[in-house]
Design an enzyme around this catalytic site. Structure first.
Site, mmCIF file in Angstrom:
data_model
loop_
_atom_site.group_PDB
_atom_site.id
_atom_site.type_symbol
_atom_site.label_atom_id
_atom_site.label_comp_id
_atom_site.label_asym_id
_atom_site.label_seq_id
_atom_site.Cartn_x
_atom_site.Cartn_y
_atom_site.Cartn_z
ATOM 1 C CG ASP A 161 -1.808 1.286 1.511
ATOM 2 O OD1 ASP A 161 -1.587 2.120 0.591
ATOM 3 O OD2 ASP A 161 -2.597 1.334 2.402
ATOM 4 C CG ASP A 285 -13.259 5.417 -0.556
ATOM 5 O OD1 ASP A 285 -13.133 4.436 0.197
ATOM 6 O OD2 ASP A 285 -12.491 5.922 -1.310
ATOM 7 N NE ARG A 485 -4.708 -0.224 -2.541
ATOM 8 C CZ ARG A 485 -4.487 0.527 -1.658
ATOM 9 N NH1 ARG A 485 -4.642 1.920 -1.787
ATOM 10 N NH2 ARG A 485 -4.169 -0.041 -0.378
ATOM 11 C CG ASP A 501 -4.875 5.681 -2.963
ATOM 12 O OD1 ASP A 501 -5.771 5.283 -3.591
ATOM 13 O OD2 ASP A 501 -4.460 5.239 -1.827
ATOM 14 C CG HIS A 559 -11.840 7.739 -6.522
ATOM 15 N ND1 HIS A 559 -12.935 7.942 -5.542
ATOM 16 C CD2 HIS A 559 -10.753 7.044 -5.746
ATOM 17 C CE1 HIS A 559 -12.303 7.381 -4.271
ATOM 18 N NE2 HIS A 559 -10.962 7.035 -4.533
ATOM 19 C CG ASP A 1271 -22.765 59.308 -61.581
ATOM 20 O OD1 ASP A 1271 -22.585 58.303 -61.341
ATOM 21 O OD2 ASP A 1271 -23.672 59.642 -62.362
ATOM 22 C CD GLU A 1274 -18.845 53.719 -61.704
ATOM 23 O OE1 GLU A 1274 -19.578 53.934 -60.914
ATOM 24 O OE2 GLU A 1274 -18.467 54.479 -62.524
#
Length: 1613
Positions: A161, A285, A485, A501, A559, A1271, A1274
């Site tokens: 562990d 848990d 585990r 863990d 978790h 006018d 263009e």
């Protein structure tokens, strides 16, 4: 130098004396990394005799019986020797060693001759040399990398562990198996030592592995395979193939240590349900227990737990509880006996002290505890019963067993451990604390299988087997769920595993992939890590990235531990990136669950891996041998997570296969290469491998619900257009029955499962089609055709348990053709094929006969760089890919820049990487610092690399709104071409060209854009230049696109849907606006180009003009008649007739000498006056003409390049003292009577100064005016280029590609200036007229507006014929020299709506038509319509309101009175768009975009959002068919609710009436009308209040003096 000799450690502590005592060799070095005390050649054993058994096995054992692992699956081999073994065995006698040799190539796989064999009671050592440095496995540790580091590493193995970390600590599991890949043929082998004693495996660079073991025997198994996956299959067949999980167990799970109360658990469940998170399992848990005692629950904090579990079940969810092995010896809270402990004691199930009688007492969560001996059958029975008893109280669905290494919080026992050889052996491996019983029980403790010294690492394994028995008791014939585990070889046959863990750190997320892959090797594929980390506070970024990765863990659970922040997907808020990304990728997981479930079936039956390392599939590619930051699901889903903080670029390796982007379906160009993959915060890389079929299912929030949804298939074709796959389906939970997989799907879909249900395959998506599919058929086995929709094949009902065949034929569809021959020189097959293009004649369509091959694109991305603000990429022309196009000077190196300016606006720009090219010198409103954030952006951008393309996706829907990875991309000096797919057929915009509907027709039409003095006509490029369009996406969203380019161009629309831009120069500089509403997209565009000009109040009044007034008195008479008829009227014009010989800044003295006095008179009456100015300035006057002479002095005119010569042209000004012969043709008259003119270069600062002075001087010294009409800008000329009609540069005037323009082939200089003439920008830069021609009118409008305001001191208005984006900030526009024809009425609405998009809202057409004689009914209807133009002017022959009869005059007065009544509302609308952008003349679709019927309407329009105009536009009609959108509407004339909505309706429309409607929910400010606005503004005001269904209404009013410049005093209500 590096020591690579095979010498082996003899002494672990560096003491020369002890080394000599051991008979070893002392060889000190300058580092302690290498051994100083090493074995010589005289250690080991000698073979006395050998015996070959029937199994061909060589037995090597002590004469004394020693402990051997009592494995529950692996039994003594009693079979015969293999007849076709892939290996040979060689044994050396002295010293003893053994070699395993691959037969096929004589490669030694396992060789113990490199070190001595040591075989003591409590110390066994053996070494083996490996043939390769590439080996994987052994555990459980944090190895960081999947491939082992061979640089002197020591890995202890003994279950403990211990928190995973950056160290070599032994963790929860005990696994000695490793695999080794030998070479790039894939040949591989595996090695397994069946031994459960504490040990360490020492690795050195040679590579050599040395085993140092504390007991048992050396029981090796060698697996010789042809590839790595096969080796794993052999191993798991040996130790026990993995269990088949329940289907629900593959769903997402939520857990945390210490929710505290059941109420908190409920909150978590509810918020994740509310967020739509797919979520199958809630876990609790130990906090649910009473004082952490197994088989109890806290009756206070978890009161109502059974009812909560039932609620989960009611929602299709499951409940999993944790159980620890340690059993409290204390009493219950209420003082009662703890029955579980009592029954266990009665049944004698506890692990004993060394005396074999007394239960060993340790301490774990509940306090003092005993430990069940799960190796005892009595204990298994007790455990199963306890699980059943508790299930009767709390109906859980699965079990999570923890702390089973076995773990204890005190060393050994409550009484310590005896100082014997088991607790303190002569050799202790490098395990945690170098103490055998640290964090666990004494090694001399006794279990049924043996002493703890031998069986310690089997504790979790034995507990897992016992728990499986318990599950069988609780859930007969069901699979349920077990998570453990602690693990050992073979645990996967019974349970899943999580990686322990971990910590909320980025490196732990990265290391989890290696852990996942290692447990795949160990035969435990059902594994995963604690998503977002168990220990520590996560961050939203880390958790988002981990949820993306965790969505593809086989075991997917979030978790974390107590006292840390919540990290479930919904914890960061309902609109957080975390919740959106989690929901998205969990939905993908659930979509793919049939595929994942099938992978688990194959793992269960064949031993396949599920989470699969690259090298298991691509073992011939040595690059794959080290990849461990990516992984596969099975053979075919490639998963590429982001594992670094702040990163959105991943250096990803793409193996050697065809790959498709899962989310887009697009084929990736990558193959066997490392790429920079862009993965912003809400993205993980998901790619499907070609050649595979993926069973899918429509997702839902639980597997219970999703399993009822339709199934589907994604078929990803490989390079041979083939794919195969398989699919397993059953009830998802039964156990013990024989399973039959649905047979391999090799496009033939064959279902042979005995399990049937109502489910069916309803959709098949096929990726990798080069062309669309046609003639698609689906038949059953009897060849009966089944009904079918289209590819994407939907609408299927392929029932399970039946067989079907899917067929199609594939041709190059017409709509996928992108034209390769846009030129107008007569295409032929020969010319087409000479370009390297395809030829196919079309029948009855306008589709191109000559078209590019499907994947033609000469550019590929050579590098790409991502940042938080955008993307930069370099493009290179790929040798051999360029078509033989007749356009010179292709640009070899291009650069792409993508800038994320705002959340709703981005820019992408492609330009020459090596040489500066012309860019449009028009300022835009762009902040120097992008303000977008990743979280807020409405879009994602992806760069396609081979071939190059840009893909932009709307995040909210996933719809691709721009996709330029299409054939034909070209970037030449004078020919640039790019195509994009469109998300729908609903496209609007592009101009200025007369269109027949507001929505563009995409049926193969090409429209040219090049400013020209061209009266409106079908496909005739006209006065303005607006390469902007808006698209309505099928989902109801809208976006806009601007190409900021001012060169001549054309745009081709095709029904793909797609469009192709072709431009003659400059660069590609696109801006995209994401809306998402059409009005929103329009406002975003206007924010970029500048909000529309705010006209003075009077400019909204009615206006009169004509070309051809003979003198002042004619105008005066008209004015008097209008006043007498009381027709509202604000503005009078004169056209060029008022000038002397059409010369700017002059007055025709004989005929108009009294015009200034007339103007003064009517201005005193409240009227306004507007004069016309043309840009052309006469240059050959006999009398002084100051405008020209000053212009020459100030150098304002356009010239030939690199000279001081003016480029002369001819326009309106006549030569002095010339009598015009009216018998001459137009061209002859131009030559004979028109003066030479020069064009001012309005880009120059000195030109704007000159122009301003001329205007101010004319205002002050000749006559007053209030607005200016410009006018012919263009610019227009009556000759081609220059007075000789011959320009000096053919390549510019006759470019290699000539767009689809009016007079195509006559040259760009047709009726304008020569393209090579030079203009000078304000910064002094020289530019060609070729580049800026389309900006000429734009360059004139602001200087004119500024000059007007300087002259008058008032706001004024400028009306310009030629326009370009941003020009709407300074002027309005009329739609040009239209025709007195009925067809021109609806075209005027189209034009106004288009110019509303273009940001020029002050727009209108010449009412009653300019060319030709109008007629009474036409002019009546046009006066009605024109009364609701923003710019409302009647212009032409005598067709004004008093020209017809009294009836016409009355009608005109009435309808104009309505306009004047509503001018406060109209003025407020104009102010609103001036302040915020948007439209006044508004298409219905801008308000009612959720009603698709409005998307095609153009014969009605809105003022703003509340006033609808439905004019009659057909001869003889007395009614109008109009659409009534979904709102409450009131008839403006009667005030009555019309009572209909969302339908077409025939409204009564006699000749004197126009239909007008007011929308409910709105308030319209109004005012009593008068003769003109000066008078009406003095009248009383009112409100029109139209209530909606809820009796609510709202509106606004803007009011100022109507004429001041800038921010004057105003009122906003």
């Amino acid at each position: 130098m590096e020591i690579t000799n095979p010498h082996k450690w003899c002494l672990f502590d560096l003491e020369q004396k002890i080394c000599a005592q051991r008979g070893c060799c002392w060889s000190p070095l300058n580092t302690t990394t290498y051994p100083w005390c090493i074995y010589g050649d005289n250690h080991g054993y000698k073979v006395d005799s050998t015996e070959k058994t029937s199994a061909g096995k060589i037995n090597l054992f002590s004469n004394k019986k020693r402990y051997e692992v009592p494995h529950q699956h692996v039994q003594a081999f009693t079979g015969s020797e293999a007849s076709n073994a892939k290996y040979n065995i060689e044994v050396s006698n002295s010293p003893f060693s053994i070699k395993v040799i691959r037969k096929s190539n004589n490669r030694v796989l396992f060789d113990t001759s490199v070190g001595p064999l040591v075989y003591s009671d409590q110390y066994l050592q053996i070494s083996t040399k490996l043939p390769s440095n590439y080996f994987y496995g052994i555990g459980e540790h944090i190895h960081k990398r999947f491939r082992h580091d061979t640089y002197w590493k020591n890995w202890p193995i003994f279950t403990r562990d211990e928190l995973p970390g950056d160290n070599n600590h032994n963790l929860y599991g005990h696994h000695t198996f490793f695999t080794c890949i030998e070479d790039n043929t894939g040949l591989s082998f595996g090695v397994f030592l069946m031994n459960s004693n504490a040990m360490e495996m020492f690795i050195q660079p040679t590579p050599i592995i040395t085993y140092r073991v504390t007991g048992g025997i050396l029981d090796f198994y060698i697996f010789v395979g042809d590839n790595p996956e096969q080796v794993v299959q052999q191993y798991v067949e040996f130790i026990g193939r993995p269990a088949m999980p329940a289907y629900w167990g593959l769903g997402f799970q939520l857990s945390r240590w210490n929710y505290g109360t059941l109420d908190e658990v409920k909150k978590v469940v509810e918020r994740n349900r509310a967020a739509g998170i797919p979520f199958d399992v809630q876990v609790t848990d130990i906090d649910y227990m009473e004082e952490k005692k197994d088989f109890t629950y806290d009756l206070d904090k978890f009161a109502g737990l059974p009812e909560f579990v039932q609620d989960l079940h009611n929602h299709g969810q499951k409940y999993v509880i944790i159980l620890d092995p340690a059993i409290s010896i204390g009493k219950r809270l209420n003082g009662a006996a703890y029955d579980t402990y009592i029954r266990g004691s009665q049944q004698d199930v506890w692990v004993k002290n060394a005396d074999g009688q007394t239960p060993l007492v340790g301490e774990v969560w509940p306090g003092l505890t005993v430990f069940p001996d799960f190796t005892s059958s009595a204990c298994t029975e007790w455990w199963a019963n306890e699980c059943k008893f508790f299930h009767d109280t709390v109906p859980y669905d699965g079990l999570w067993i923890d702390m089973n290494e076995v773990s204890s919080f005190i060393r050994g026992s409550s009484e310590g451990c005896e100082p014997n050889k088991l607790n303190y052996p002569p050799f202790t491996p490098g395990i945690l604390d170098r103490l055998m019983y640290s964090k666990t029980i004494c090694m001399d403790a006794v279990q049924h299988w043996g002493s703890q010294y031998d069986v310690h690492s089997l504790y979790g394994y034995s507990m897992t087997i016992a728990t499986e028995k318990a599950i069988e008791r609780v859930f007969p014939n069901k699979r349920s769920f077990i998570l453990t585990r602690s693990t050992f070889a073979g645990t996967g046959k019974h349970a899943a595993h999580w990686l322990g863990d971990n910590t909320a750190l980025w490196e732990h997320m990265e290391w989890s992939i290696t852990g996942l892959l290692e447990f795949s090797l160990f035969g435990i594929p059902y594994a995963g890590a604690d998503i977002c980390g168990f220990i520590g506070d996560t961050s939203e970024e880390l958790c988002t990235r981990w949820m993306q990765l965790g969505a593809f863990y086989p075991f997917s659970r979030n978790h974390n531990a107590e006292n840390y922040i919540s990290q479930d997907p919904a914890a960061f808020g309902e609109n957080s990136v975390l919740v959106r990304s989690s929901r998205h990728y969990l939905n993908i997981r659930y979509t793919l669950l049939p595929f994942l479930y099938t992978l688990f079936y194959k793992a269960h039956v064949y031993g396949d891996t599920v989470a699969r390392p690259f090298l298991h599939e691509f073992y011939t590619d040595e690059n794959s041998w080290i990849e461990d930051t990516q992984f596969l699901w099975g053979p075919s889903l490639l998963i590429t997570p982001v594992l670094k903080q702040g990163a959105d670029i991943v250096s990803a390796y793409i193996p050697d296969a065809v790959w498709y982007d899962y989310e887009t379906g697009g084929k990736r160009p990558w193959r066997k290469e490392r790429v920079e993959m862009y993965l912003p915060i809400d993205k993980i890389g998901l790619h499907l491998r070609g050649g595979y079929i993926f069973p899918i299912q429509q997702p839902n929030v639980t597997t219970t619900a999703s399993r009822n949804n339709p199934l589907g298939l994604i078929i990803a074709l490989d390079e041979n257009k083939e794919a195969s796959g398989d699919f397993f389906w059953d009830d998802g939970e039964s156990k013990g029955k024989k399973w039959n997989p649905i047979d391999t799907l090799e496009i033939i879909l064959v279902h042979s499962s005995s399990f049937t249900s109502s489910l069916a395959f309803e959709e098949i998506k096929i990726l990798g089609f080069q062309y669309g599919a046609t003639n698609i058929t689906v038949t059953d086995l009897n060849n009966n055709f089944l009904p079918l929709k289209v590819l994407q094949i939907t609408g299927l009902k392929l029932q399970l348990g039946q067989s079907y065949r899917l067929k199609w034929t594939s041709t190059f569809p017409l709509k996928e053709r992108f034209g390769c021959y846009p030129d107008d020189d007569g295409e032929t097959m020969e010319k087409c094929q000479a370009r390297g293009c395809l030829w196919n004649a079309t029948d009855g369509t306008n589709a191109p006969r000559c078209y590019y091959p499907s994947e033609e694109n000469p550019y590929a991305v050579s590098s790409i760089r991502y940042s938080s603000n955008g993307i930069t990429a370099d493009l290179k022309m790929t040798p051999g890919t360029q078509r033989s196009l007749p356009y010179p000077n292709p640009i070899p190196n291009l650069r792409l820049e993508v800038k994320y300016h705002k959340n709703e606006m981005l820019q992408f720009k492609i330009y020459d990487a090596d040489k500066k090219r012309y860019e449009v010198p028009v300022p835009l409103n762009i902040s120097s610092s992008p303000s977008s954030t990743y979280e807020g952006r409405l879009y994602d951008v992806e760069i396609k690399e081979k071939p190059f393309g840009i893909q932009i996706r709307r995040r909210s829907t996933g719809v691709v709104i721009w996709d330029s990875q299409l054939p034909g991309f070209a970037f030449h000096d004078q020919f640039i071409q790019i195509s994009t797919r469109l998300p729908s057929e609903f496209l609007y915009g592009f101009g200025e060209v007369e269109h027949t509907a507001f929505k563009r027709d995409l049926n193969w039409h090409t429209w040219g854009m090049f400013t020209r003095d061209q009266p409106p006509g079908y496909k005739l490029n006209s006065y303005g230049f607006h390469p902007y369009h808006m698209v309505m996406e099928n989902e109801g969203n809208a976006h806009g696109v601007l190409l900021l380019n001012s060169n001549g161009m054309d745009v081709t629309f095709q029904p793909t849907p797609a469009l192709t831009y072709r431009t003659l120069g400059g660069i590609l500089d696109f801006y995209m606006f994401l809306g998402p509403t059409p009005e929103g997209a329009t406002r975003q565009y206007h924010e970029l180009i500048g909000h529309p000009v705010m006209p003075p109040y009077w400019a909204l009044g009615f206006q009169l003009c004509r070309y051809g007034y003979r003198n002042t008195s004619e105008i005066s008479s008209l004015y008097d008649e209008m006043v007498k008829a009381q027709i509202p009227y604000d503005v009078q014009y004169t056209d060029i007739d008022y000038m002397e010989r059409q010369l700017d800044f002059t007055l025709n003295r004989p005929r108009f000498q009294d015009l200034p006095q007339f103007v003064d008179k009517i201005r005193r009456d409240g009227m306004k006056y507007i004069i016309i100015l043309d840009p052309a300035i006469s240059g050959n006057e006999t009398d002084p003409y100051p405008a020209f002479t000053k212009g020459v002095e100030q150098d304002v005119f356009v010239k030939w390049p690199n000279t001081d010569e003016i480029c002369w042209a001819k326009v309106w000004p006549d030569l002095p003292n010339v009598t015009i012969d009216e018998s001459l043709t137009e061209d002859e008259a131009v030559n004979a009577s028109r003066a030479h003119v020069a064009f001012p270069d309005f880009f120059r600062k000195n030109t704007t100064d000159w122009w301003t002075n001329e205007i101010v001087d004319f205002y002050n010294n000749v006559m007053k005016f209030d607005g200016l009409w410009i006018d012919m800008n263009e610019p227009s000329s009556f000759v081609n280029g220059t007075t000789t009609n011959v320009c000096r540069n053919d390549s510019l005037n006759f470019p290699p590609y000539f767009p689809a323009l009016t007079k195509r082939g006559e040259g760009l200089h047709f009726r304008t200036m020569c393209m090579e003439t030079e203009q000078i920008l304000s910064d002094g830069t020289s530019v060609l007229h070729y580049d800026v021609h389309n900006l000429y009118g734009w360059s004139q409008v602001k200087p004119t507006y500024d000059a007007l305001q300087k002259a008058t001191g008032k706001r004024g208005i400028v009306i310009s014929r030629s326009t370009y984006p941003t020009g709407g900030q300074w002027g309005g526009h009329w739609l040009g020299d239209n025709y007195a024809e009925w067809s021109n009425l609806d075209k005027s609405i189209i034009g106004m709506m288009e110019f509303s998009l273009f940001g020029i809202s002050y727009t209108g057409a010449d009412i009653c038509g300019f060319f030709n004689n109008s007629e009474y009914e036409l002019c009546t209807r046009w006066m009605q319509l024109g009364s609701f133009y923003p710019f409302s002017r009647n212009h032409n022959i005598r067709q004004d309101p008093v020209a017809w009869n009294e009836t016409f005059a009355n009608m005109s007065r009435d309808v104009l009175n309505i306009r004047y009544t509503l001018l406060p509302h109209f003025y407020t609308l104009m102010h609103e768009i001036h302040a915020n952008g948007g439209t006044v003349i508004r298409p219905l679709l801008h308000e009612f975009f959720d009603d698709k019927e409005t998307w095609i309407i153009f014969k009605q329009f809105l003022w703003g959002s509340a006033f609808m105009v439905s004019p009659v536009m057909e001869w003889g009609a007395t009614s109008v068919r109009a659409y009534v959108p979904d709102a409450r509407w009131f008839d403006f004339h009667t005030g009555l609710d019309i009572g209909i909505r969302k339908i077409y309706h025939d409204f009564d429309a006699p000749l004197e009436k126009i239909n007008l409607h007011v929308r409910g929910g709105h308030i319209l400010p109004c005012q009593e009308p008068a003769q003109n606005t000066v008078h009406s503004r003095k009248n009383f005001m009112g409100l029109i209040v139209a209530m909606d269904e809820n009796h609510m209404a709202q509106g606004s009013l803007f009011w100022d003096d109507g004429d001041s410049i800038g921010e004057s005093d105003f009122t906003m209500i």
